[in-house]
Scaffold this motif. Structure first.
Motif, short mmCIF file in Angstrom:
data_model
loop_
_atom_site.label_atom_id
_atom_site.label_comp_id
_atom_site.label_asym_id
_atom_site.label_seq_id
_atom_site.Cartn_x
_atom_site.Cartn_y
_atom_site.Cartn_z
N GLY A 330 0.78 -1.24 0.00
CA GLY A 330 0.00 0.00 0.00
C GLY A 330 0.81 1.27 0.00
N VAL A 331 2.05 1.22 -0.48
CA VAL A 331 2.87 2.42 -0.56
C VAL A 331 2.85 2.95 -2.00
CG1 VAL A 331 5.17 3.42 -0.25
CG2 VAL A 331 4.36 1.61 1.29
N GLY A 332 2.42 4.19 -2.16
CA GLY A 332 2.47 4.85 -3.46
C GLY A 332 3.74 5.67 -3.57
N PHE A 333 4.36 5.65 -4.74
CA PHE A 333 5.67 6.30 -4.90
C PHE A 333 5.71 7.09 -6.19
CE2 PHE A 333 10.36 5.75 -6.06
CZ PHE A 333 10.77 6.80 -5.26
N ARG A 411 -1.44 6.86 -11.71
CA ARG A 411 -1.18 5.45 -11.38
C ARG A 411 -1.04 5.26 -9.86
NH1 ARG A 411 3.93 4.35 -13.88
NH2 ARG A 411 4.87 4.97 -11.92
N GLU A 412 -0.33 6.17 -9.20
CA GLU A 412 -0.03 5.97 -7.78
C GLU A 412 -1.20 6.35 -6.88
OE1 GLU A 412 2.74 4.40 -6.87
OE2 GLU A 412 3.10 4.25 -9.03
N LEU A 413 -2.05 7.29 -7.31
CA LEU A 413 -3.12 7.76 -6.44
C LEU A 413 -4.49 7.14 -6.75
CD1 LEU A 413 -2.32 11.56 -6.02
CD2 LEU A 413 -1.66 9.65 -4.59
N SER A 414 -4.50 6.17 -7.63
CA SER A 414 -5.78 5.56 -8.01
C SER A 414 -6.01 4.22 -7.35
CB SER A 414 -5.84 5.41 -9.54
OG SER A 414 -5.87 6.66 -10.16
N LEU A 417 -4.17 3.53 -0.48
CA LEU A 417 -2.80 3.68 0.00
C LEU A 417 -2.75 3.74 1.52
CD1 LEU A 417 -1.32 6.40 -2.44
CD2 LEU A 417 -1.11 3.91 -2.60
N LYS A 418 -1.66 3.20 2.05
CA LYS A 418 -1.34 3.36 3.46
C LYS A 418 -0.27 4.42 3.67
CE LYS A 418 -2.38 -1.44 4.81
NZ LYS A 418 -1.80 -2.67 5.42
N LEU A 419 0.44 4.77 2.59
CA LEU A 419 1.50 5.77 2.64
C LEU A 419 1.74 6.29 1.23
CD1 LEU A 419 3.96 7.24 4.06
CD2 LEU A 419 5.32 5.22 3.41
N LEU A 420 1.90 7.62 1.10
CA LEU A 420 2.30 8.21 -0.18
C LEU A 420 3.64 8.89 0.00
CD1 LEU A 420 1.85 9.13 -3.12
CD2 LEU A 420 0.65 11.14 -2.19
N GLU A 439 -3.84 19.46 -5.50
CA GLU A 439 -5.19 19.11 -5.01
C GLU A 439 -5.29 17.61 -4.74
OE1 GLU A 439 -7.79 20.49 -8.05
OE2 GLU A 439 -7.79 22.58 -7.36
N ARG A 440 -4.72 16.79 -5.62
CA ARG A 440 -4.81 15.34 -5.43
C ARG A 440 -3.98 14.89 -4.22
NH1 ARG A 440 -8.56 13.11 -9.15
NH2 ARG A 440 -8.14 11.32 -7.83
N ILE A 441 -2.83 15.51 -4.00
CA ILE A 441 -2.00 15.16 -2.85
C ILE A 441 -2.73 15.53 -1.56
CG2 ILE A 441 0.12 15.76 -1.62
CD1 ILE A 441 1.50 15.96 -4.37
N VAL A 442 -3.31 16.72 -1.52
CA VAL A 442 -4.06 17.14 -0.33
C VAL A 442 -5.26 16.24 -0.10
CG1 VAL A 442 -5.44 19.01 0.66
CG2 VAL A 442 -3.26 19.53 -0.43
N ALA A 443 -5.92 15.82 -1.18
CA ALA A 443 -7.06 14.90 -1.05
C ALA A 443 -6.63 13.58 -0.44
CB ALA A 443 -7.72 14.68 -2.41
N GLU A 444 -5.45 13.09 -0.81
CA GLU A 444 -4.92 11.84 -0.24
C GLU A 444 -4.65 12.02 1.25
OE1 GLU A 444 -4.31 7.96 -0.27
OE2 GLU A 444 -4.72 9.03 -2.14
#
Length: 519
Positions: A330-333, A411-414, A417-420, A439-444
């Motif tokens: 669950g790690v997005g990179f 790809r990473e935010l779809s 996730l447990k960690l970005l 905006e997408r990072i803040v949403a995560e």
């Protein structure tokens, strides 16, 4: 030398990249061509430089029409170009790179002495500090860029095209480049500066032409408001600040303890890093490029198995796991260099969008890929993340830099996730895409995920961070709040610890380096 474009159009089949562009660059000026990724800026520069032949229109130098069969003819006419991705041979010396294509010989041997003299003359004149005998791959990125400028000046360029020259530079290197550009202008050179970074454009330009979707939408003075320039670029009002509420902490936790790493050459690149990130907060890592940030994110992703310490996500130690297992946990990179580590250029857009999930039941059946599902997934993500393209089956390398970055982010935010972990998430991206990615990072973060951002852009650090961790020579100098003064942050980036600054001038923004509590 005066450069003039009259109704220049460039088509690729049915696609019009440049649509009847008019542009004038006066001698001894810096003229900026401003536009978002995919607007047609680089295509237009390649037309001027002879890499592409215009479909329609005219190019004039000092009033005389010119048609170039290739870059060699453009260079002989006095046009030089510094490409966004440097055209240097890494294992060659500076002198060998500068001489390449215009070699002089003495008998059967290459004669580089004249080239070395010219490099020293130009380096002394403009304060470049470039050693002719240095090997290019050993040079910092900012110095490599100066080598590209020297290549053009050695060939007596009077018009210098700089295509996204700051995309790979640190803030300090960017300031040095802007000073060099001003000096070249004062020396009578004509500079055509291609960018999408508003601060830099307004700082150095004499005139700004905005291009959107291949068309010129206006030419303005550098005194124009940044909000006006941003809206001209993207065709609608753009919010140049990040709107976010105070963090609401979730249950997820990410903890690093005594993380250390010694390189193969015996250099300590990570030195006892302790860091906590709660679910629902963004911790931004600030520092001059090359101070351990890259190695930190790579170690989190399992790319440095010799690292010691602990990396714990929701109670599970990631250190020692394979990269594949870390991703599956669950790690997005988002890597700092999308072309090297984030994408496979020869693969299609749809294939790149499932690089980390191609072996799941959704996209594969035994040894076979579910092509229909992969294509449907790509179309949905392209629409959701505004990826501008012709077809999802096109090679990802055909996309502009900003749209390539959107592919990585999509790809990473779809997925859950447990960690970005996002390193330089908006490097080389235009203002419209920056707004979207932020905006997408803040949403995560608002979904309760711990988020770690690495950025050399201080504006981005301040915009996104709930807390800021500062790295210097592989050490954590301290953790501060997002209201920390820039001068204090700069001192920490130069090697001062939070405790030292707190002792000398107590600041409420400074926190204990090992405590995980927010400011």
């Amino acid at each position: 030398m005066k450069l003039e474009l009259r109704s220049v159009t460039k088509r690729f089949g049915a696609f019009t990249a440049n649509d009847s562009v008019d542009l004038v660059v006066e001698p001894g000026t810096v003229h900026c061509l401003l536009g978002e990724n995919g607007a047609g800026k680089s295509t237009l520069m390649n037309v001027i430089y002879g890499l592409y032949e215009p479909t329609e229109g005219h190019i004039l130098l000092d009033g005389q029409e010119k048609r170039f069969a290739g870059p060699g003819e453009a260079m002989r006419a006095g046009i030089g170009m510094v490409h966004q991705h440097f055209m240097l041979v890494p294992v060659f010396t500076v002198a060998e790179n500068v001489a390449l294509g215009a070699e002089s010989t003495r008998g059967t041997s290459l004669d580089l002495e004249q080239t070395r003299r010219r490099i020293r003359e130009i380096s002394d004149r403009y304060g470049f500090r470039v050693d002719p005998d240095a090997v290019v791959e050993d040079l910092p990125v900012g110095v490599q860029q100066r080598v590209e400028i020297i290549k053009a000046l050695v060939r007596d360029a009077e018009i210098l095209i700089l295509d996204e020259p700051t995309a790979v530079l640190t803030p300090g290197e960017t300031d040095e480049l802007l000073a060099i550009m001003a000096q070249l202008r004062d020396d009578g050179k004509s500079l055509l500066f291609i960018s999408h970074k508003l601060r830099e454009v307004c700082a150095v330009s004499d005139e700004i032409t905005v291009i959107r979707r291949g068309k010129v939408v206006g030419t303005v003075a550098p005194t124009a408001a940044t909000t006006e320039l941003a809206s001209m670029m993207v065709g609608h009002d753009v919010n140049l600040t990040v709107d976010k509420e105070a963090p609401q902490y979730g249950d997820n936790t990410f903890s690093v303890r005594d993380l250390s790493l010694v390189s193969d050459t015996g250099v300590t690149v990570l030195d006892g890093i302790d860091l906590d990130v709660r679910g629902g907060e963004i911790v931004a890592i600030a520092g001059v490029q090359g101070n351990g940030q890259t190695e930190f994110t790579e170690t989190v992703m399992g790319l440095h198995p010799k690292a010691t310490g602990r990396i714990v996500l929701d109670g599970e130690d990631l250190l020692g796991m394979t990269t594949k297992k870390i991703i599956d946990s669950g790690v997005g990179f988002v890597p700092e260099d999308r072309t090297v580590d984030g994408l496979v250029g020869a693969f299609s857009i749809e294939e790149n969008l499932v690089l980390n999930q191609f072996d799941t039941k959704q996209f594969s059946a035994g040894p076979s890929l579910r092509r229909g599902a992969i294509r449907s997934n790509a179309r949905k993500k392209a629409a959701a993340f505004d990826i501008r393209m012709n077809s999802v089956s096109d090679h990802v390398a055909t996309l502009s830099g900003g749209n390539q970055q959107k592919v990585v982010v999509a790809r990473e935010l779809s997925r859950p996730l447990k960690l970005l972990v996002a390193s330089q998430p908006t490097r080389g991206v235009d203002v419209g895409s920056i707004e979207f990615i932020h905006e997408r990072i803040v949403a995560e973060r608002d979904a309760g995920t711990p988020v770690v951002i690495v950025s050399t852009e201080l504006d981005e650090v301040y915009a996104l961070a709930d807390r800021i961790a500062v790295f210097h020579h592989g050490r954590l100098m301290g953790i501060v709040g997002p209201d920390v003064p820039r001068e204090m942050l700069g001192q920490m980036m130069a090697g001062a610890t939070a405790e030292e600054l707190q002792a000398n001038a107590p600041q409420p923004a400074v926190q204990n380096t090992t405590e995980g509590e927010p400011a």
